[in-house]
Scaffold this motif. Structure first.
Motif, PDB file in Angstrom:
ATOM      1  N   ASP A   8       0.832  -1.205   0.000  1.00 48.96           N
ATOM      2  CA  ASP A   8       0.000   0.000   0.000  1.00 48.96           C
ATOM      3  C   ASP A   8       0.870   1.260   0.000  1.00 48.96           C
ATOM      4  O   ASP A   8       0.598   2.217  -0.726  1.00 48.96           O
ATOM      5  CB  ASP A   8      -0.942   0.015   1.201  1.00 48.96           C
ATOM      6  N   ILE A   9       1.915   1.263   0.813  1.00 48.33           N
ATOM      7  CA  ILE A   9       2.834   2.407   0.854  1.00 48.33           C
ATOM      8  C   ILE A   9       3.586   2.519  -0.471  1.00 48.33           C
ATOM      9  O   ILE A   9       3.742   3.608  -1.026  1.00 48.33           O
ATOM     10  CB  ILE A   9       3.801   2.287   2.047  1.00 48.33           C
ATOM     11  N   TYR A  10       4.039   1.383  -0.982  1.00 48.21           N
ATOM     12  CA  TYR A  10       4.739   1.363  -2.277  1.00 48.21           C
ATOM     13  C   TYR A  10       3.863   1.957  -3.382  1.00 48.21           C
ATOM     14  O   TYR A  10       4.311   2.776  -4.184  1.00 48.21           O
ATOM     15  CB  TYR A  10       5.140  -0.079  -2.609  1.00 48.21           C
ATOM     16  N   LYS A  11       2.580   1.560  -3.432  1.00 49.65           N
ATOM     17  CA  LYS A  11       1.679   2.084  -4.459  1.00 49.65           C
ATOM     18  C   LYS A  11       1.513   3.592  -4.330  1.00 49.65           C
ATOM     19  O   LYS A  11       1.529   4.301  -5.333  1.00 49.65           O
ATOM     20  CB  LYS A  11       0.310   1.400  -4.389  1.00 49.65           C
ATOM     21  N   ALA A  12       1.365   4.070  -3.106  1.00 48.23           N
ATOM     22  CA  ALA A  12       1.206   5.511  -2.897  1.00 48.23           C
ATOM     23  C   ALA A  12       2.455   6.265  -3.357  1.00 48.23           C
ATOM     24  O   ALA A  12       2.348   7.311  -4.012  1.00 48.23           O
ATOM     25  CB  ALA A  12       0.925   5.803  -1.425  1.00 48.23           C
ATOM     26  N   LEU A  13       3.626   5.734  -3.052  1.00 54.73           N
ATOM     27  CA  LEU A  13       4.867   6.384  -3.484  1.00 54.73           C
ATOM     28  C   LEU A  13       5.008   6.358  -5.001  1.00 54.73           C
ATOM     29  O   LEU A  13       5.375   7.368  -5.603  1.00 54.73           O
ATOM     30  CB  LEU A  13       6.088   5.695  -2.863  1.00 54.73           C
ATOM     31  N   ASP A  15       2.669   6.153  -7.214  1.00 54.24           N
ATOM     32  CA  ASP A  15       1.689   7.092  -7.780  1.00 54.24           C
ATOM     33  C   ASP A  15       2.207   8.523  -7.668  1.00 54.24           C
ATOM     34  O   ASP A  15       2.095   9.310  -8.608  1.00 54.24           O
ATOM     35  CB  ASP A  15       0.341   6.991  -7.056  1.00 54.24           C
ATOM     36  N   HIS A  16       2.765   8.843  -6.506  1.00 51.39           N
ATOM     37  CA  HIS A  16       3.245  10.200  -6.247  1.00 51.39           C
ATOM     38  C   HIS A  16       4.354  10.612  -7.220  1.00 51.39           C
ATOM     39  O   HIS A  16       4.390  11.749  -7.675  1.00 51.39           O
ATOM     40  CB  HIS A  16       3.747  10.317  -4.810  1.00 51.39           C
ATOM     41  N   GLN A  21       4.076   0.564 -11.633  1.00 52.50           N
ATOM     42  CA  GLN A  21       3.987  -0.249 -10.422  1.00 52.50           C
ATOM     43  C   GLN A  21       4.215  -1.716 -10.718  1.00 52.50           C
ATOM     44  O   GLN A  21       3.734  -2.237 -11.718  1.00 52.50           O
ATOM     45  CB  GLN A  21       2.623  -0.090  -9.761  1.00 52.50           C
ATOM     46  N   ILE A  84       4.792  10.749   5.425  1.00 56.03           N
ATOM     47  CA  ILE A  84       4.407   9.357   5.195  1.00 56.03           C
ATOM     48  C   ILE A  84       4.513   8.560   6.493  1.00 56.03           C
ATOM     49  O   ILE A  84       3.627   7.785   6.840  1.00 56.03           O
ATOM     50  CB  ILE A  84       5.277   8.720   4.085  1.00 56.03           C
ATOM     51  N   ASN A  87       1.689   9.598   8.896  1.00 55.07           N
ATOM     52  CA  ASN A  87       0.403   9.034   8.467  1.00 55.07           C
ATOM     53  C   ASN A  87       0.325   7.549   8.769  1.00 55.07           C
ATOM     54  O   ASN A  87      -0.708   7.044   9.215  1.00 55.07           O
ATOM     55  CB  ASN A  87       0.167   9.281   6.973  1.00 55.07           C
ATOM     56  N   TRP A  88       1.421   6.826   8.529  1.00 55.85           N
ATOM     57  CA  TRP A  88       1.435   5.389   8.790  1.00 55.85           C
ATOM     58  C   TRP A  88       1.286   5.122  10.285  1.00 55.85           C
ATOM     59  O   TRP A  88       0.507   4.257  10.692  1.00 55.85           O
ATOM     60  CB  TRP A  88       2.720   4.752   8.251  1.00 55.85           C
TER      61      TRP A  88
END
Length: 96
Positions: A8-13, A15-16, A21, A84, A87-88
Motif C-alpha cells: 500500500d505504501i509502495y503504491k502511494a509512493l 503514484d506520487h 507499479q 508518510i 500518516n502510517w
C-alpha cells in the motif's frame, strides 16, 4: 509489516512520483532480496489469506538511515517521508 501494508505504501509512493507499479508478488520478491542483503528481515508464516503463506518484514537498519538513503534519491525529491511516516503511525494507532 505485512506484505499488503508495504505494498500500500509502495503504491502511494509510485503514484506520487508517477512510476510504473510492480505487482504485489514481484514487489515481495524484491523485499525478499533485501532480506538476503540483511537490510530487512523477512519471515514467512502459514497465516495468510485463505490459509496460504504470509510474509512479514522488519527493518534491520535504523529507520532514519533508510529514510536518509531514500531522501538522497533525486526521484524522491517531491516526497515528504516524514509525512508518510506520521500518516502510517497514525493509521497503526487507529487499527491497534
Amino acid at each position: 509489516m505485512r506484505t499488503r501494508d508495504v505494498y500500500d505504501i509502495y503504491k502511494a509512493l509510485s503514484d506520487h512520483i508517477d512510476a510504473d507499479q510492480l505487482a504485489q508478488r514481484r514487489m515481495r520478491d524484491h523485499l525478499i532480496e533485501l532480506d538476503m542483503l540483511s537490510i530487512i528481515r523477512a519471515r514467512k508464516s502459514a497465516s495468510g489469506s485463505v490459509g496460504g503463506e504470509a510474509y512479514t518484514f522488519k527493518l534491520r537498519v535504523e529507520p532514519s538511515t533508510a529514510i536518509d538513503v531514500l531522501e538522497a534519491v533525486s526521484r524522491f525529491d517531491s516526497v515528504d517521508f516524514d509525512d508518510i511516516v506520521k500518516n502510517w503511525l497514525t493509521e497503526q494507532q487507529t487499527l491497534g
